[in-house]
Design a protein around this motif. Structure first.
Motif, PDB file in Angstrom:
ATOM      1  N   ALA A  99       0.784  -1.344  -0.085  1.00 22.78           N
ATOM      2  CA  ALA A  99      -0.094   0.174  -0.034  1.00 22.78           C
ATOM      3  C   ALA A  99       0.754   1.402  -0.096  1.00 22.78           C
ATOM      4  CB  ALA A  99      -1.098  -0.213   1.067  1.00 22.78           C
ATOM      5  N   TYR A 100       1.949   1.239   0.659  1.00 25.07           N
ATOM      6  CA  TYR A 100       3.042   2.389   0.873  1.00 25.07           C
ATOM      7  C   TYR A 100       3.379   2.648  -0.438  1.00 25.07           C
ATOM      8  CZ  TYR A 100       6.399   5.636   2.609  1.00 25.07           C
ATOM      9  OH  TYR A 100       7.173   6.532   2.851  1.00 25.07           O
ATOM     10  N   ARG A 101       3.783   1.771  -1.271  1.00 27.86           N
ATOM     11  CA  ARG A 101       4.509   1.860  -2.535  1.00 27.86           C
ATOM     12  C   ARG A 101       3.276   2.484  -3.538  1.00 27.86           C
ATOM     13  NH1 ARG A 101       6.620  -3.346  -1.290  1.00 27.86           N
ATOM     14  NH2 ARG A 101       5.256  -4.216  -2.675  1.00 27.86           N
ATOM     15  N   GLN A 102       2.264   1.888  -3.335  1.00 21.58           N
ATOM     16  CA  GLN A 102       1.226   2.177  -4.287  1.00 21.58           C
ATOM     17  C   GLN A 102       0.821   3.749  -4.369  1.00 21.58           C
ATOM     18  OE1 GLN A 102      -0.596   0.504  -6.839  1.00 21.58           O
ATOM     19  NE2 GLN A 102       1.031  -0.867  -6.279  1.00 21.58           N
ATOM     20  N   MET A 103       0.966   4.436  -3.028  1.00 17.78           N
ATOM     21  CA  MET A 103       0.569   5.833  -2.799  1.00 17.78           C
ATOM     22  C   MET A 103       1.299   6.889  -3.643  1.00 17.78           C
ATOM     23  SD  MET A 103      -0.360   5.696   1.342  1.00 17.78           S
ATOM     24  CE  MET A 103      -1.652   4.391   1.871  1.00 17.78           C
ATOM     25  N   GLN A 104       0.544   7.763  -4.239  1.00 19.64           N
ATOM     26  CA  GLN A 104       1.066   8.850  -4.918  1.00 19.64           C
ATOM     27  C   GLN A 104       1.633   9.980  -3.909  1.00 19.64           C
ATOM     28  OE1 GLN A 104      -2.109  10.529  -7.353  1.00 19.64           O
ATOM     29  NE2 GLN A 104      -2.575   8.735  -8.247  1.00 19.64           N
ATOM     30  N   PRO A 105       2.816  10.474  -4.412  1.00 18.52           N
ATOM     31  CA  PRO A 105       3.418  11.643  -3.657  1.00 18.52           C
ATOM     32  C   PRO A 105       2.205  12.767  -3.457  1.00 18.52           C
ATOM     33  CG  PRO A 105       4.333  11.775  -5.645  1.00 18.52           C
ATOM     34  CD  PRO A 105       3.622  10.471  -5.731  1.00 18.52           C
ATOM     35  N   GLY A 106       2.518  13.678  -2.380  1.00 24.04           N
ATOM     36  CA  GLY A 106       1.723  14.714  -2.277  1.00 24.04           C
ATOM     37  C   GLY A 106       0.329  14.711  -1.355  1.00 24.04           C
ATOM     38  N   ASP A 107      -0.492  15.353  -1.374  1.00 25.28           N
ATOM     39  CA  ASP A 107      -1.527  15.352  -0.474  1.00 25.28           C
ATOM     40  C   ASP A 107      -2.401  14.271  -0.722  1.00 25.28           C
ATOM     41  OD1 ASP A 107      -0.794  17.663   0.906  1.00 25.28           O
ATOM     42  OD2 ASP A 107      -2.204  18.791  -0.467  1.00 25.28           O
ATOM     43  N   LYS A 108      -2.978  13.518   0.440  1.00 23.20           N
ATOM     44  CA  LYS A 108      -3.938  12.258  -0.077  1.00 23.20           C
ATOM     45  C   LYS A 108      -4.613  11.828   1.401  1.00 23.20           C
ATOM     46  CE  LYS A 108       0.492   9.535   0.471  1.00 23.20           C
ATOM     47  NZ  LYS A 108       1.245  10.744   0.195  1.00 23.20           N
ATOM     48  N   MET A 109      -5.774  11.226   1.161  1.00 26.60           N
ATOM     49  CA  MET A 109      -6.457  10.907   2.418  1.00 26.60           C
ATOM     50  C   MET A 109      -6.160   9.293   2.448  1.00 26.60           C
ATOM     51  SD  MET A 109     -10.737  11.223   3.076  1.00 26.60           S
ATOM     52  CE  MET A 109     -10.509  13.236   3.062  1.00 26.60           C
ATOM     53  N   ILE A 110      -6.103   9.026   3.958  1.00 26.18           N
ATOM     54  CA  ILE A 110      -5.696   7.734   4.320  1.00 26.18           C
ATOM     55  C   ILE A 110      -6.999   7.178   5.105  1.00 26.18           C
ATOM     56  CG2 ILE A 110      -4.092   6.164   5.483  1.00 26.18           C
ATOM     57  CD1 ILE A 110      -2.961   7.541   3.064  1.00 26.18           C
ATOM     58  N   ILE A 111      -7.308   6.190   4.705  1.00 32.55           N
ATOM     59  CA  ILE A 111      -8.492   5.366   5.587  1.00 32.55           C
ATOM     60  C   ILE A 111      -8.076   4.046   5.806  1.00 32.55           C
ATOM     61  CG2 ILE A 111     -10.783   4.716   5.544  1.00 32.55           C
ATOM     62  CD1 ILE A 111     -11.500   6.771   3.217  1.00 32.55           C
TER      63      ILE A 111
END
Length: 288
Positions: A99-111
């Motif tokens: 999951a950590y590798r899939q996340m785009q850089p910058g602002d995001k919402m984590i659920i």
């Protein structure tokens, strides 16, 4: 060197741990079986919803829905599912690092779903926007509906631009793999390639109208995806725990065998030492 008494205590302690691991293995087997049964029961309904949506999209023009419409506002959201506890081998490590590798850089919402998920992102100093605890052990439609409603509400309010669901897909008792699935916006291409095995070739009659049926089924489709992911994650967690406990039980048996050999060796040494002492005492008495 350990005495026979020390070795006996070690064997007893390992046997007690082995009983616990065997009990956990049986519990995990039962939970995994129930999760698979829930998934298969839900799959029948979910595939029927898919089939109807595919027919509506293929035969009706100008069908639009807010969940099909791309949203350029807001931030990407990631819904990450892991376990509430450990002792399940590499299950949590694999899905959380994926999951950590899939996340785009910058602002995001984590659920986050699961205590291990929350702890992982806290260690990474990543802010968690919404968390769900204790819903992945025994997933229910009620909890899945609450989660789905929250995600869809944030999409409608344009707080998020898209939603990605990250969980561990169950393939078999020995194979589970983390996957990332786009939850929102729903793509029409998802239905274009679906072969749902329907042999019916006539035209459906929709009541009260195609539009109302479509608007009703789209949220049900998203709910089916979320519930299916929760159930597969539960099955994968228990399959991983079953394998971990089985490995622990085998290691315990090997340790007990090794300690039993040490115990036999210690006993032989003790007997040899006692015989030597008796012989030495007899020889000393003979000399006197």
């Amino acid at each position: 060197m350990q005495t026979a008494s020390d070795i006996k205590n070690s064997i007893k302690a390992i046997q007690e741990i082995s009983q616990i691991t065997n009990a956990m293995k049986l519990i995990s087997t039962s939970k995994m079986t129930k999760a698979i049964q829930r998934y298969e029961a839900n799959l029948l309904y979910f595939e029927r919803v898919q089939s109807v949506l595919k027919d509506l999209l293929a035969t009706t023009e100008e069908l639009h829905h807010v969940y099909f419409t791309p949203n350029n506002e807001g931030v990407p959201a990631y819904v990450v599912i892991a376990a509430d506890k450990g002792l399940c081998g590499g299950y949590n490590h694999n899905v959380l690092n994926f999951a950590y590798r899939q996340m785009q850089p910058g602002d995001k919402m984590i659920i986050t779903i699961g205590q291990e998920t929350r702890a992982f992102f806290e260690r990474k100093n990543i802010m968690i926007d919404l968390e769900y605890l204790h819903i992945v052990q025994q997933p229910t439609l009620y909890e899945a509906r609450n989660l789905t409603n929250d995600i869809c509400r944030m999409y409608r309010e344009k707080l998020i631009s898209e939603a990605t669901l990250i969980y561990t897909r169950y393939y078999s008792r020995v194979k589970q793999a983390p996957v990332a699935m786009k939850l929102l916006p729903v793509s029409e291409s998802t239905f274009a390639g679906e072969d749902l095995g329907s042999t019916y070739s006539g035209d459906f009659s929709y009541h009260p109208s195609r539009r109302e049926v479509f608007d009703t089924l789209v949220p049900q489709y998203i709910l089916g995806l979320v519930y299916g992911a929760l159930v597969q994650a539960a099955a994968s967690e228990n399959a991983a725990r079953l394998m971990a406990m089985d490995s622990a039980a085998k290691n315990a048996d090997e340790m007990i065998r090794g300690l039993s050999m040490q115990l036999n060796h210690a006993r032989q040494q003790a007997v040899t030492r006692e015989i030597t002492e008796i012989v030495s005492a007899v020889e000393a008495l003979a000399e006197d």
